[in-house]
Design a protein around this motif. Structure first.
Motif, mmCIF file in Angstrom:
data_model
loop_
_atom_site.group_PDB
_atom_site.id
_atom_site.type_symbol
_atom_site.label_atom_id
_atom_site.label_comp_id
_atom_site.label_asym_id
_atom_site.label_seq_id
_atom_site.Cartn_x
_atom_site.Cartn_y
_atom_site.Cartn_z
ATOM 1 N N GLY A 64 -65.612 -80.722 43.650
ATOM 2 C CA GLY A 64 -64.664 -79.637 43.947
ATOM 3 C C GLY A 64 -63.824 -79.982 45.159
ATOM 4 O O GLY A 64 -62.597 -79.821 45.163
ATOM 5 N N TYR A 65 -64.482 -80.471 46.197
ATOM 6 C CA TYR A 65 -63.746 -80.845 47.412
ATOM 7 C C TYR A 65 -62.801 -82.016 47.153
ATOM 8 O O TYR A 65 -61.643 -81.996 47.600
ATOM 9 N N GLN A 66 -63.282 -83.028 46.432
ATOM 10 C CA GLN A 66 -62.442 -84.213 46.198
ATOM 11 C C GLN A 66 -61.193 -83.843 45.399
ATOM 12 O O GLN A 66 -60.122 -84.410 45.614
ATOM 13 N N GLU A 73 -45.948 -84.982 48.469
ATOM 14 C CA GLU A 73 -45.011 -83.980 47.929
ATOM 15 C C GLU A 73 -45.549 -82.567 48.173
ATOM 16 O O GLU A 73 -44.806 -81.667 48.564
ATOM 17 N N TRP A 74 -46.857 -82.388 47.935
ATOM 18 C CA TRP A 74 -47.478 -81.079 48.200
ATOM 19 C C TRP A 74 -47.319 -80.747 49.683
ATOM 20 O O TRP A 74 -46.997 -79.613 50.053
ATOM 21 N N GLN A 75 -47.527 -81.733 50.543
ATOM 22 C CA GLN A 75 -47.457 -81.497 51.990
ATOM 23 C C GLN A 75 -46.044 -81.104 52.415
ATOM 24 O O GLN A 75 -45.862 -80.188 53.224
ATOM 25 N N ARG A 92 -55.965 -69.587 56.064
ATOM 26 C CA ARG A 92 -57.109 -68.654 56.185
ATOM 27 C C ARG A 92 -57.737 -68.396 54.823
ATOM 28 O O ARG A 92 -58.966 -68.334 54.697
ATOM 29 N N THR A 93 -56.888 -68.271 53.808
ATOM 30 C CA THR A 93 -57.407 -68.046 52.452
ATOM 31 C C THR A 93 -58.248 -69.239 52.009
ATOM 32 O O THR A 93 -59.363 -69.083 51.492
ATOM 33 N N VAL A 94 -57.733 -70.441 52.228
ATOM 34 C CA VAL A 94 -58.463 -71.652 51.808
ATOM 35 C C VAL A 94 -59.759 -71.803 52.588
ATOM 36 O O VAL A 94 -60.793 -72.174 52.029
ATOM 37 N N GLY A 136 -67.755 -88.938 61.043
ATOM 38 C CA GLY A 136 -68.173 -87.577 61.370
ATOM 39 C C GLY A 136 -68.255 -86.774 60.088
ATOM 40 O O GLY A 136 -68.791 -87.217 59.085
ATOM 41 N N HIS A 137 -67.721 -85.579 60.121
ATOM 42 C CA HIS A 137 -67.545 -84.647 59.012
ATOM 43 C C HIS A 137 -68.798 -83.905 58.563
ATOM 44 O O HIS A 137 -68.738 -82.699 58.342
ATOM 45 N N THR A 138 -69.926 -84.587 58.394
ATOM 46 C CA THR A 138 -71.089 -83.908 57.806
ATOM 47 C C THR A 138 -71.842 -83.047 58.821
ATOM 48 O O THR A 138 -72.686 -82.232 58.426
ATOM 49 N N VAL A 198 -72.735 -72.187 47.572
ATOM 50 C CA VAL A 198 -73.442 -72.524 46.333
ATOM 51 C C VAL A 198 -73.557 -74.040 46.126
ATOM 52 O O VAL A 198 -73.984 -74.490 45.075
ATOM 53 N N LYS A 199 -73.187 -74.818 47.137
ATOM 54 C CA LYS A 199 -73.342 -76.282 47.017
ATOM 55 C C LYS A 199 -74.624 -76.693 47.723
ATOM 56 O O LYS A 199 -74.958 -76.138 48.778
ATOM 57 N N SER A 200 -75.307 -77.675 47.172
ATOM 58 C CA SER A 200 -76.537 -78.138 47.819
ATOM 59 C C SER A 200 -76.191 -79.021 49.012
ATOM 60 O O SER A 200 -75.085 -79.574 49.097
ATOM 61 N N ALA A 237 -61.584 -69.378 53.745
ATOM 62 C CA ALA A 237 -62.530 -68.399 53.185
ATOM 63 C C ALA A 237 -63.067 -68.893 51.839
ATOM 64 O O ALA A 237 -64.279 -68.817 51.580
ATOM 65 N N GLU A 238 -62.172 -69.441 51.009
ATOM 66 C CA GLU A 238 -62.589 -69.980 49.699
ATOM 67 C C GLU A 238 -63.594 -71.110 49.896
ATOM 68 O O GLU A 238 -64.579 -71.232 49.168
ATOM 69 N N SER A 239 -63.315 -71.935 50.888
ATOM 70 C CA SER A 239 -64.171 -73.089 51.172
ATOM 71 C C SER A 239 -65.565 -72.621 51.602
ATOM 72 O O SER A 239 -66.588 -73.160 51.154
#
Ligand code: LP5
Ligand code: MN
Length: 241
Positions: free
Chosen positions: A126-128, A138-140, A156-158, A196-198, A168-170, A160-162
């Motif tokens: 989902g993240y990838q 182009e999106w940027q 803010r919406t993204v 980093g990141h994790t 629900v992700k392990s 919250a969605e994240s």
């Protein structure tokens, strides 16, 4: 001894001024003794475009980074999944050099691969998919053409969605995948990877094609600040107050 410093995942936000204060002290007192500072992403909680430099906290951080650079410590910045829209205006104001992800640097004789870490989480499909969309130039361009208030609302919406999606992700899905780590080391640099990141600080050992490699995971700054210091003698984590 000459040193290079690494920080990531500070997630600076007005709601958590302690982290900004720790960073400003670090940039003033500790970092000037190092020859290089690498920021490996997620410096900010989120970044919707370089217009954010008009806000007091980001401007203060950019100013402090610029002073550090002018004092003789080279400062490098790699995008994270929160602040991938940091662009040339921020880089100029902060006097930082933007690095691609991944980036290989030789630290006192040891080839070292630097990454934010999100691309290693290949099981997080989902993240990838999300990443593929938002890293598309182009999106940027389309996103950056929207009014600032609308971009903040979308961010803010993204966020919250994240947060919902993560519930629900392990933990395994949200960690790096071993094959991705091995491929990165194989394709770019043995014997060291720093990312980093994790938010799971550790030193892992991997044996890749017979090469003994170390993978150093940087800590986030939610609890307290910390940095990784690498010298000719090796790398060690340093707590910041
Ligand atoms: O950041 P973190 O560690 O909490 O979670 C990450 C992954 N999430 C993200 C999203 C960022 O938190 C939000 C970035 C904001 C940037 C602002 C500028 C761009 C604005 C874009 C506006 C469209 O990176 C999370 C990983 C986790 O790391 C662990 O690796 O799991 O990934 C997700 O949760 C992604 C979900 O799986 C899918 C999210 C779908 C979002 C759908 C948006 C719908 C609304 C669209 C409005 C246009
Ligand atoms: Mn991240």
């Amino acid at each position: 001894m000459t040193a290079s410093l690494f920080i990531s995942d500070l997630h600076l936000a007005d709601e958590r001024p302690e982290s900004t204060e720790t960073l400003l002290r670090f940039l003033r007192d500790t970092a000037p003794k190092a020859e290089r500072l690498f920021i490996l992403g997620d410096l900010f909680e989120y970044w919707i475009g370089d217009e954010t430099l008009a806000a007091p906290m980001p401007a203060q951080v950019a100013g402090a980074l610029d002073r550090l650079g002018k004092g003789g410590t080279a400062v490098f910045f790699m995008h994270g999944n929160r602040d991938f829209l940091i662009g040339p205006r921020f880089a100029k104001a902060a006097g930082v050099q933007l690095l691609p992800d991944p980036y290989t640097v030789t630290l006192y004789g040891t080839p070292t691969l630097l990454m934010h870490g999100d691309t290693l989480c290949t099981d997080d499909v989902g993240y990838q998919e999300f990443r593929k969309v938002v890293r598309n130039p182009e999106w940027q361009a389309e996103f950056l053409a929207k009014p600032v208030a609308e971009r903040i609302e979308l961010a803010r919406t993204v966020r919250a969605e994240s947060e919902q999606a993560k519930k629900v992700k392990s933990m395994t899905i949200m960690d790096v995948s071993l094959p991705a780590v091995e491929t990165a080391l194989r394709e770019h640099a043995y014997p060291r990877l720093i990312h980093g990141h994790t938010h799971r600080p550790a030193v892992h050992e991997h044996v890749v094609d017979g090469h003994r490699c170390e993978r150093i995971v940087l800590a986030d700054w939610y609890g307290a600040g910390s940095c990784l210091e690498c010298t000719r003698a090796g790398c060690r984590s340093v707590a910041l107050t």
